[in-house]
Each structure stands twice: as structure tokens, then as C-alpha cells.
Design a protein around this motif. Structure first.
Motif, PDB file in Angstrom:
ATOM      1  N   PHE A 185       6.820 -65.220 -50.633  1.00  0.00           N
ATOM      2  CA  PHE A 185       7.212 -63.816 -50.599  1.00  0.00           C
ATOM      3  C   PHE A 185       5.944 -62.964 -50.546  1.00  0.00           C
ATOM      4  N   ARG A 186       5.982 -61.877 -49.766  1.00  0.00           N
ATOM      5  CA  ARG A 186       4.798 -61.034 -49.616  1.00  0.00           C
ATOM      6  C   ARG A 186       4.957 -59.754 -50.431  1.00  0.00           C
ATOM      7  N   TRP A 187       4.001 -59.522 -51.319  1.00  0.00           N
ATOM      8  CA  TRP A 187       3.919 -58.285 -52.073  1.00  0.00           C
ATOM      9  C   TRP A 187       2.950 -57.334 -51.386  1.00  0.00           C
ATOM     10  N   ASP A 188       3.032 -56.070 -51.726  1.00  0.00           N
ATOM     11  CA  ASP A 188       2.036 -55.105 -51.256  1.00  0.00           C
ATOM     12  C   ASP A 188       1.923 -53.978 -52.270  1.00  0.00           C
ATOM     13  N   PHE A 189       0.771 -53.357 -52.302  1.00  0.00           N
ATOM     14  CA  PHE A 189       0.552 -52.180 -53.133  1.00  0.00           C
ATOM     15  C   PHE A 189      -0.575 -51.362 -52.520  1.00  0.00           C
ATOM     16  N   ILE A 190      -0.710 -50.105 -52.961  1.00  0.00           N
ATOM     17  CA  ILE A 190      -1.702 -49.174 -52.407  1.00  0.00           C
ATOM     18  C   ILE A 190      -2.731 -48.844 -53.479  1.00  0.00           C
ATOM     19  N   ILE A 191      -3.980 -48.815 -53.068  1.00  0.00           N
ATOM     20  CA  ILE A 191      -5.059 -48.408 -53.963  1.00  0.00           C
ATOM     21  C   ILE A 191      -5.960 -47.431 -53.217  1.00  0.00           C
ATOM     22  N   GLY A 192      -6.425 -46.385 -53.891  1.00  0.00           N
ATOM     23  CA  GLY A 192      -7.231 -45.353 -53.241  1.00  0.00           C
ATOM     24  C   GLY A 192      -8.690 -45.418 -53.653  1.00  0.00           C
ATOM     25  N   ILE A 193      -9.565 -45.214 -52.682  1.00  0.00           N
ATOM     26  CA  ILE A 193     -11.006 -45.141 -52.952  1.00  0.00           C
ATOM     27  C   ILE A 193     -11.517 -43.770 -52.492  1.00  0.00           C
ATOM     28  N   ALA A 194     -12.710 -43.416 -52.938  1.00  0.00           N
ATOM     29  CA  ALA A 194     -13.267 -42.107 -52.599  1.00  0.00           C
ATOM     30  C   ALA A 194     -13.645 -42.050 -51.122  1.00  0.00           C
ATOM     31  N   TYR A 195     -13.687 -40.847 -50.574  1.00  0.00           N
ATOM     32  CA  TYR A 195     -14.015 -40.666 -49.160  1.00  0.00           C
ATOM     33  C   TYR A 195     -15.438 -41.123 -48.846  1.00  0.00           C
ATOM     34  N   GLU A 196     -16.353 -40.991 -49.796  1.00  0.00           N
ATOM     35  CA  GLU A 196     -17.734 -41.374 -49.530  1.00  0.00           C
ATOM     36  C   GLU A 196     -17.969 -42.872 -49.652  1.00  0.00           C
ATOM     37  N   ASP A 197     -16.967 -43.639 -50.133  1.00  0.00           N
ATOM     38  CA  ASP A 197     -17.136 -45.086 -50.275  1.00  0.00           C
ATOM     39  C   ASP A 197     -17.032 -45.785 -48.916  1.00  0.00           C
ATOM     40  N   ASN A 198     -17.640 -46.976 -48.850  1.00  0.00           N
ATOM     41  CA  ASN A 198     -17.598 -47.786 -47.636  1.00  0.00           C
ATOM     42  C   ASN A 198     -16.273 -48.540 -47.559  1.00  0.00           C
ATOM     43  N   ILE A 199     -15.490 -48.265 -46.522  1.00  0.00           N
ATOM     44  CA  ILE A 199     -14.150 -48.837 -46.431  1.00  0.00           C
ATOM     45  C   ILE A 199     -14.202 -50.346 -46.213  1.00  0.00           C
ATOM     46  N   VAL A 226      -5.916 -56.432 -45.754  1.00  0.00           N
ATOM     47  CA  VAL A 226      -5.984 -55.066 -46.280  1.00  0.00           C
ATOM     48  C   VAL A 226      -6.148 -54.133 -45.095  1.00  0.00           C
ATOM     49  N   ILE A 227      -5.386 -53.019 -45.065  1.00  0.00           N
ATOM     50  CA  ILE A 227      -5.492 -52.059 -43.974  1.00  0.00           C
ATOM     51  C   ILE A 227      -5.649 -50.654 -44.542  1.00  0.00           C
ATOM     52  N   GLU A 228      -6.231 -49.768 -43.711  1.00  0.00           N
ATOM     53  CA  GLU A 228      -6.291 -48.353 -44.067  1.00  0.00           C
ATOM     54  C   GLU A 228      -4.897 -47.759 -43.878  1.00  0.00           C
ATOM     55  N   ASP A 229      -4.341 -47.215 -44.947  1.00  0.00           N
ATOM     56  CA  ASP A 229      -2.955 -46.773 -44.896  1.00  0.00           C
ATOM     57  C   ASP A 229      -2.819 -45.265 -44.709  1.00  0.00           C
ATOM     58  N   GLU A 230      -3.685 -44.480 -45.379  1.00  0.00           N
ATOM     59  CA  GLU A 230      -3.493 -43.033 -45.358  1.00  0.00           C
ATOM     60  C   GLU A 230      -4.777 -42.323 -45.786  1.00  0.00           C
ATOM     61  N   ALA A 232      -5.418 -39.528 -47.827  1.00  0.00           N
ATOM     62  CA  ALA A 232      -4.727 -38.671 -48.787  1.00  0.00           C
ATOM     63  C   ALA A 232      -5.604 -37.492 -49.176  1.00  0.00           C
ATOM     64  N   THR A 233      -5.115 -36.677 -50.106  1.00  0.00           N
ATOM     65  CA  THR A 233      -5.812 -35.453 -50.487  1.00  0.00           C
ATOM     66  C   THR A 233      -7.203 -35.739 -51.031  1.00  0.00           C
ATOM     67  N   SER A 234      -7.309 -36.729 -51.893  1.00  0.00           N
ATOM     68  CA  SER A 234      -8.601 -37.002 -52.527  1.00  0.00           C
ATOM     69  C   SER A 234      -9.056 -38.443 -52.376  1.00  0.00           C
ATOM     70  N   THR A 235      -8.287 -39.263 -51.692  1.00  0.00           N
ATOM     71  CA  THR A 235      -8.632 -40.683 -51.552  1.00  0.00           C
ATOM     72  C   THR A 235      -8.322 -41.190 -50.147  1.00  0.00           C
ATOM     73  N   VAL A 236      -9.005 -42.261 -49.792  1.00  0.00           N
ATOM     74  CA  VAL A 236      -8.632 -43.070 -48.644  1.00  0.00           C
ATOM     75  C   VAL A 236      -7.793 -44.219 -49.191  1.00  0.00           C
ATOM     76  N   ASN A 237      -6.524 -44.240 -48.835  1.00  0.00           N
ATOM     77  CA  ASN A 237      -5.615 -45.236 -49.404  1.00  0.00           C
ATOM     78  C   ASN A 237      -5.655 -46.529 -48.600  1.00  0.00           C
ATOM     79  N   LEU A 238      -5.868 -47.626 -49.303  1.00  0.00           N
ATOM     80  CA  LEU A 238      -5.849 -48.962 -48.703  1.00  0.00           C
ATOM     81  C   LEU A 238      -4.575 -49.671 -49.153  1.00  0.00           C
ATOM     82  N   LYS A 239      -3.910 -50.325 -48.214  1.00  0.00           N
ATOM     83  CA  LYS A 239      -2.696 -51.074 -48.544  1.00  0.00           C
ATOM     84  C   LYS A 239      -3.008 -52.557 -48.530  1.00  0.00           C
ATOM     85  N   VAL A 240      -2.707 -53.208 -49.638  1.00  0.00           N
ATOM     86  CA  VAL A 240      -3.045 -54.618 -49.833  1.00  0.00           C
ATOM     87  C   VAL A 240      -1.774 -55.455 -49.654  1.00  0.00           C
ATOM     88  N   PHE A 241      -1.833 -56.455 -48.780  1.00  0.00           N
ATOM     89  CA  PHE A 241      -0.724 -57.379 -48.553  1.00  0.00           C
ATOM     90  C   PHE A 241      -1.164 -58.777 -48.976  1.00  0.00           C
TER      91      PHE A 241
END
Length: 306
Positions: A185-199, A226-230, A232-241
Motif C-alpha cells: 500500500f502506498r502512503w503519502d504526506f506533504i512537508i514544507g521547506i523554506a523558499y531559500e532551501d535547496n529543493i 518525492v515531488i514538488e507539490d505546491e 505555498a504562502t511561506s513554503t515550498v511543499n514537497l509530497k512524499v510517496f
């Protein structure tokens, strides 16, 4: 004593006497019929259990073996009752039962339509179904582990302890989602990092964190990514599968997901990545130009120095 008219009709007393005589004459046959029913029920139970063991040994399918074992048991019981009536000299009753059953089949079909549908659906599910015992499935709004397949219903045990009995006809017509058929089974969740961080660096850190959890699976057929998902207002959201083993679905799978989320969060922090909270914007209305701010800690320090 009461007698009927003198046309030769027997009295009530003679009628009862004749009935008693006929009963005594048939008593040995009736006794044999009762013994046949008792022995037949015992034999039917043994045959049902024997068939269940044999079918289970050959198919490794406890649901099918239980269903067919029960069906064979009741079939033998019905045949035994018909033979017992024949042996007791009540063959006319047996024939009448079969005739009545045929004549009333249409009426019974309408009266017990749901029971008939569930029984036929149970037969179909016994040979062709989308789940096995202890599989985690979702049938309509019901979610839980499959515990048994009976003649009329399928029993689920929900993860909060409820026993749900679903009619077989609903199981056959409702969409069935099986979470554990192939064990993954595949889980996923989103985590946000700062805009100045290296994606790319953050994505590599997340993938390395996934490798630390032993219940996470990663192979050619089940690839974690892991992909760039969004933005956002204060973060670059990464989606982890990521993939997990779901044979012990729900508890183990949820614990694994929790471990992964914790490992990813700690790995990003250790690698120097910043995970900011949402930025709140304050707007001033009514011609207000300035927003007075005060820092209590600084004022208290100034008082102490004075």
C-alpha cells in the motif's frame, strides 16, 4: 355414546380407535424414520466438517471451505428428512412437500427474494470473490477485516471493534476496495521547506530518511519518490510517496507512516533545512499608518539595568 345415523357410518369412538390402530401399526416405521433423521443429522455434520477440511487443504481458502461445508451439510439433512418420511410410510407427505415446494416456488420467490439473492450471491462469492479471510477491505461505507463468508452475509470486523454483517448481494454489487490483496500500500504526506532551501538537496534527504524505516519497501515495482507539490504562502511543499507492507494493515501501516514522518522531519532539521510556519499578514484599516509594537522582555531588561 354418540352415534351417527344408521347409514353405516362409523361412530366417533370407532374413528379414533381406527386412527390409534393405524398409528400403532406404523409406529415401528415412524421410529425408524426418527432414527434415520437423528443419524442423518449426525452424519451430515460429519460430512460437512470433512468436506470443509478437504476443501481447505486443497484450496487453502477458509472462506470457500466453510461456505461449501455448510451447504453440503444442509443438503444432506434435507435428503435425510425425505428418506425418513419415506421409511416411515409417509411418502405421500414427502411427495406433497416437493409438489408444494414446486407450486409455491414463485410465491416464495417473491416473499423471500432478498434471502434468495443473498444465497445465490454467496455461492458466486464462494468461487469468485475479491478478498480472502483477514484481508482489509472497504465495501461501500464499511471498512475492516474480512472474518467469514456465510450463506447470507459477509462479516467484517472494523478497526474500532464493530462486527458488521453485510448481505452477500450488497457485496456482489457494491464496489470492493481490497487494501491487502497483494500486500502493498502506498502512503503519502506533504512537508514544507523554506523558499531559500535547496529543493534537490531536501528531496535527497527525504529519500535517505525513508531507507531507515525497515517496513518501507522500495523495489522496481514499488518505487518511493518525492515531488514538488505546491508553492505555498511561506513554503515550498514537497509530497512524499512511499510503499509499506500491508498484511497487518492499519496498525502496522499507521505506525510505519508515523515513523516515516518523524524520520523525515528530523533528517531535514539535522541537514539544516528550515520548515517555516505559515506567514500571517496584518492589515491596518481606517487611516492607521503605524502599528505600535512593544517587547515586554526588552522593557523588563531596561528596568533591571536602570
Amino acid at each position: 355414546m354418540l352415534y351417527t345415523s344408521q347409514d353405516g357410518v362409523t361412530s366417533i369412538k370407532e374413528t379414533f380407535q381406527n386412527a390409534a390402530d393405524r398409528f400403532m401399526d406404523q409406529l415401528p416405521d415412524i421410529t425408524i424414520g426418527i432414527l434415520i433423521i437423528i443419524v442423518g443429522i449426525l452424519v451430515a455434520g460429519w460430512i460437512g466438517r470433512f468436506a470443509r477440511r478437504k476443501i481447505s487443504a486443497n484450496t487453502k481458502d477458509p472462506l470457500m471451505s466453510k461456505f461449501l461445508g455448510t451447504a453440503i451439510k444442509f443438503t444432506v439433512i434435507i435428503i435425510t428428512i425425505m428418506l425418513a418420511l419415506k421409511a416411515a410410510g409417509l411418502g405421500g407427505i414427502a411427495t406433497g412437500i416437493l409438489t408444494a415446494a414446486g407450486a409455491s416456488a414463485v410465491v416464495l420467490g417473491f416473499a423471500f427474494k432478498d434471502i434468495g439473492e443473498n444465497f445465490i450471491a454467496g455461492i458466486i462469492l464462494a468461487f469468485n470473490r475479491p478478498f480472502d479471510v483477514d484481508d482489509t477491505v472497504e465495501i461501500g461505507p464499511n471498512f475492516g477485516k474480512v472474518k467469514t463468508l456465510d450463506l447470507r452475509y459477509t462479516k467484517l470486523k472494523t478497526f474500532d471493534g464493530k462486527d458488521v454483517y453485510i448481505p452477500n448481494s450488497d457485496v456482489l454489487t457494491e464496489p470492493v476496495t481490497n487494501y491487502t490483496e497483494d500486500g502493498f500500500f502506498r502512503w503519502d504526506f506533504i512537508i514544507g521547506i523554506a523558499y531559500e532551501d535547496n529543493i534537490e538537496g531536501a528531496k535527497e534527504t527525504v529519500l535517505k530518511a525513508l531507507e531507515k524505516e525497515p517496513n518501507v519497501i522500495n523495489d522496481a515495482l514499488h518505487e518511493n519518490f518525492v515531488i514538488e507539490d505546491e508553492l505555498a504562502t511561506s513554503t515550498v511543499n514537497l509530497k512524499v510517496f512511499f510503499w509499506v507492507d500491508t498484511k497487518d494493515f492499519r496498525k502496522t501501516a499507521l505506525i510505519t507512516k508515523g515513523n516515516v514522518v518523524r524520520n523525515v522531519k528530523e533528517a531535514l532539521e539535522d541537514a539544516g533545512f528550515y520548515m517555516p510556519a505559515d506567514i500571517q499578514e496584518i492589515k491596518l484599516y481606517g487611516g492607521v499608518k503605524e502599528f505600535p509594537l512593544s517587547f515586554r522582555k526588552q522593557k523588563d531588561q531596561q528596568k533591571n539595568t536602570n
